[in-house]
Motif scaffolding. Structure first.
Motif, PDB file in Angstrom:
ATOM      1  N   HIS A   1      -1.917   9.407  -5.450  1.00  0.00           N
ATOM      2  CA  HIS A   1      -2.013  10.690  -4.744  1.00  0.00           C
ATOM      3  C   HIS A   1      -2.227  10.463  -3.252  1.00  0.00           C
ATOM      4  N   HIS A   2      -2.941   9.400  -2.921  1.00  0.00           N
ATOM      5  CA  HIS A   2      -3.237   9.098  -1.521  1.00  0.00           C
ATOM      6  C   HIS A   2      -2.196   8.175  -0.890  1.00  0.00           C
ATOM      7  N   PHE A   3      -1.718   7.174  -1.655  1.00  0.00           N
ATOM      8  CA  PHE A   3      -0.812   6.166  -1.098  1.00  0.00           C
ATOM      9  C   PHE A   3       0.276   5.837  -2.104  1.00  0.00           C
ATOM     10  N   SER A   4       1.517   5.937  -1.672  1.00  0.00           N
ATOM     11  CA  SER A   4       2.644   5.754  -2.588  1.00  0.00           C
ATOM     12  C   SER A   4       2.896   4.288  -2.923  1.00  0.00           C
ATOM     13  N   ASN A   5       2.482   3.370  -2.057  1.00  0.00           N
ATOM     14  CA  ASN A   5       2.692   1.947  -2.299  1.00  0.00           C
ATOM     15  C   ASN A   5       1.792   1.124  -1.374  1.00  0.00           C
ATOM     16  N   LYS A   6       1.862  -0.193  -1.515  1.00  0.00           N
ATOM     17  CA  LYS A   6       0.984  -1.070  -0.732  1.00  0.00           C
ATOM     18  C   LYS A   6       1.305  -1.003   0.756  1.00  0.00           C
ATOM     19  N   ARG A   7       2.571  -0.825   1.090  1.00  0.00           N
ATOM     20  CA  ARG A   7       2.943  -0.717   2.508  1.00  0.00           C
ATOM     21  C   ARG A   7       2.281   0.506   3.148  1.00  0.00           C
ATOM     22  N   ALA A   8       2.190   1.599   2.404  1.00  0.00           N
ATOM     23  CA  ALA A   8       1.525   2.796   2.921  1.00  0.00           C
ATOM     24  C   ALA A   8       0.037   2.532   3.144  1.00  0.00           C
ATOM     25  N   VAL A   9      -0.565   1.709   2.275  1.00  0.00           N
ATOM     26  CA  VAL A   9      -1.970   1.335   2.460  1.00  0.00           C
ATOM     27  C   VAL A   9      -2.111   0.493   3.725  1.00  0.00           C
TER      28      VAL A   9
ATOM     29  N   GLU B   1     -11.007   7.148   2.579  1.00  0.00           N
ATOM     30  CA  GLU B   1     -11.755   6.146   3.346  1.00  0.00           C
ATOM     31  C   GLU B   1     -12.210   5.006   2.440  1.00  0.00           C
ATOM     32  N   ASP B   2     -12.665   5.350   1.245  1.00  0.00           N
ATOM     33  CA  ASP B   2     -13.139   4.333   0.307  1.00  0.00           C
ATOM     34  C   ASP B   2     -11.993   3.426  -0.129  1.00  0.00           C
ATOM     35  N   ILE B   3     -10.841   4.005  -0.396  1.00  0.00           N
ATOM     36  CA  ILE B   3      -9.674   3.210  -0.788  1.00  0.00           C
ATOM     37  C   ILE B   3      -9.308   2.237   0.325  1.00  0.00           C
ATOM     38  N   LEU B   4      -9.273   2.720   1.562  1.00  0.00           N
ATOM     39  CA  LEU B   4      -8.880   1.869   2.683  1.00  0.00           C
ATOM     40  C   LEU B   4      -9.910   0.772   2.939  1.00  0.00           C
ATOM     41  N   ARG B   5     -11.176   1.096   2.812  1.00  0.00           N
ATOM     42  CA  ARG B   5     -12.219   0.089   3.029  1.00  0.00           C
ATOM     43  C   ARG B   5     -12.100  -1.030   1.988  1.00  0.00           C
ATOM     44  N   LYS B   6     -11.887  -0.652   0.733  1.00  0.00           N
ATOM     45  CA  LYS B   6     -11.808  -1.660  -0.320  1.00  0.00           C
ATOM     46  C   LYS B   6     -10.475  -2.409  -0.280  1.00  0.00           C
ATOM     47  N   ALA B   7      -9.418  -1.728   0.112  1.00  0.00           N
ATOM     48  CA  ALA B   7      -8.126  -2.403   0.252  1.00  0.00           C
ATOM     49  C   ALA B   7      -8.198  -3.444   1.367  1.00  0.00           C
TER      50      ALA B   7
ATOM     51  N   THR C   1      -2.518  -9.186  -3.316  1.00  0.00           N
ATOM     52  CA  THR C   1      -3.228  -7.946  -3.634  1.00  0.00           C
ATOM     53  C   THR C   1      -2.219  -6.906  -4.116  1.00  0.00           C
ATOM     54  N   GLU C   2      -2.409  -6.415  -5.305  1.00  0.00           N
ATOM     55  CA  GLU C   2      -1.516  -5.401  -5.867  1.00  0.00           C
ATOM     56  C   GLU C   2      -2.205  -4.035  -5.851  1.00  0.00           C
ATOM     57  N   MET C   3      -1.429  -2.994  -6.002  1.00  0.00           N
ATOM     58  CA  MET C   3      -1.995  -1.646  -6.066  1.00  0.00           C
ATOM     59  C   MET C   3      -3.013  -1.542  -7.214  1.00  0.00           C
ATOM     60  N   GLU C   4      -2.763  -2.258  -8.307  1.00  0.00           N
ATOM     61  CA  GLU C   4      -3.692  -2.228  -9.435  1.00  0.00           C
ATOM     62  C   GLU C   4      -5.045  -2.831  -9.039  1.00  0.00           C
TER      63      GLU C   4
ATOM     64  N   GLU D   1      -3.476   1.810  11.161  1.00  0.00           N
ATOM     65  CA  GLU D   1      -3.736   3.034  11.924  1.00  0.00           C
ATOM     66  C   GLU D   1      -5.229   3.205  12.208  1.00  0.00           C
ATOM     67  N   GLY D   2      -6.062   2.856  11.224  1.00  0.00           N
ATOM     68  CA  GLY D   2      -7.499   2.939  11.425  1.00  0.00           C
ATOM     69  C   GLY D   2      -7.974   2.005  12.528  1.00  0.00           C
ATOM     70  N   ASP D   3      -7.419   0.778  12.550  1.00  0.00           N
ATOM     71  CA  ASP D   3      -7.775  -0.178  13.603  1.00  0.00           C
ATOM     72  C   ASP D   3      -7.367   0.356  14.980  1.00  0.00           C
ATOM     73  N   VAL D   4      -6.156   0.876  15.064  1.00  0.00           N
ATOM     74  CA  VAL D   4      -5.642   1.361  16.349  1.00  0.00           C
ATOM     75  C   VAL D   4      -6.390   2.619  16.791  1.00  0.00           C
ATOM     76  N   ALA D   5      -6.753   3.480  15.834  1.00  0.00           N
ATOM     77  CA  ALA D   5      -7.560   4.660  16.170  1.00  0.00           C
ATOM     78  C   ALA D   5      -8.899   4.246  16.769  1.00  0.00           C
ATOM     79  N   GLY D   6      -9.447   3.129  16.280  1.00  0.00           N
ATOM     80  CA  GLY D   6     -10.688   2.603  16.853  1.00  0.00           C
ATOM     81  C   GLY D   6     -10.508   2.189  18.294  1.00  0.00           C
TER      82      GLY D   6
END
Length: 202
Positions: A48-56, A12-18, A30-33, A62-67
């Motif tokens: 471990h959570h996201f393999s690349n920026k597209r996965a983020v 959740e923290d990664i997605l919020r900051k991304a 915006t890069e993965m770094e 998905e979070g928006d649509v889940a809302g």
């Protein structure tokens, strides 16, 4: 000292900051770094959570649509009305990370993420709520499919710059006029249709 979060809280923290970085810097810049540094995690921890920026991006969308799917759980509220109020930029809803997209490729990636999330998350929720709001002689799943197909078409045309906001609003108004007779209370759509027609003529 790094704060240790549970796996779900870290995600959740990664997605919020991304999301924040996407909005501030744009998706392309915006890069993965950047995400890793904003979250204060190791490279292994991030990947471990996201393999690349597209996965983020997929997960943010998905979070928006889940809302949107969660918003359908309001008892007694027509699911079409709810989605128009909470999910339509023409009705003043938050556009999410859309403003972070600059290139056609980014917009296509976003649309792909959005359409996948609609299919995997929103459609079942919409079908489950639609039954009590359509006419008894009409298949509720068909109405849900029609609504989502129209919505997807409008998103694609507007996001790719093929339609102006006014053109998209006009098409949305016409589409809702076509769908209204399938509902038990078609008059509920009248003020929304009038508002969209006004936006289309502005």
């Amino acid at each position: 000292m790094r704060t240790r979060l549970s796996k779900s809280k870290r995600r959740e923290d990664i997605l919020r900051k991304a999301r924040q970085l996407f909005l501030e810097q744009g998706l392309a810049d915006t890069e993965m770094e950047d995400i890793r540094l904003a979250c204060g995690v190791s490279r292994g921890g991030l990947y471990h959570h996201f393999s690349n920026k597209r996965a983020v991006l997929d997960a943010v969308v998905e979070g928006d649509v889940a809302g949107l799917a969660d918003a359908l759980n309001v008892d007694g509220a027509s699911p079409i009305l709810v989605l128009l109020e909470v999910g339509s930029s023409h009705r003043g809803a938050n556009a999410g990370v859309l403003s972070a997209l600059q290139t056609p490729e980014e917009k296509l990636d976003y649309l792909s993420s959005l359409e996948q999330a609609f299919s995997s998350i929103l459609m079942d929720a919409l079908v489950a709520r639609m039954g009590e709001f359509v006419r008894n002689d009409i298949n509720a799943e068909h109405v849900a499919e029609l609504f989502m197909t129209i919505n997807t078409h409008i998103n694609r045309r507007e996001i790719l710059g093929q339609w102006s906001s006014a053109q998209a609003a006009g098409f949305a108004a016409t589409s809702l006029e076509a769908l209204a007779p399938l509902l038990q209370s078609p008059e509920e759509l009248a003020p929304i249709i009038a508002d969209l027609k006004h936006k289309a003529s502005s």
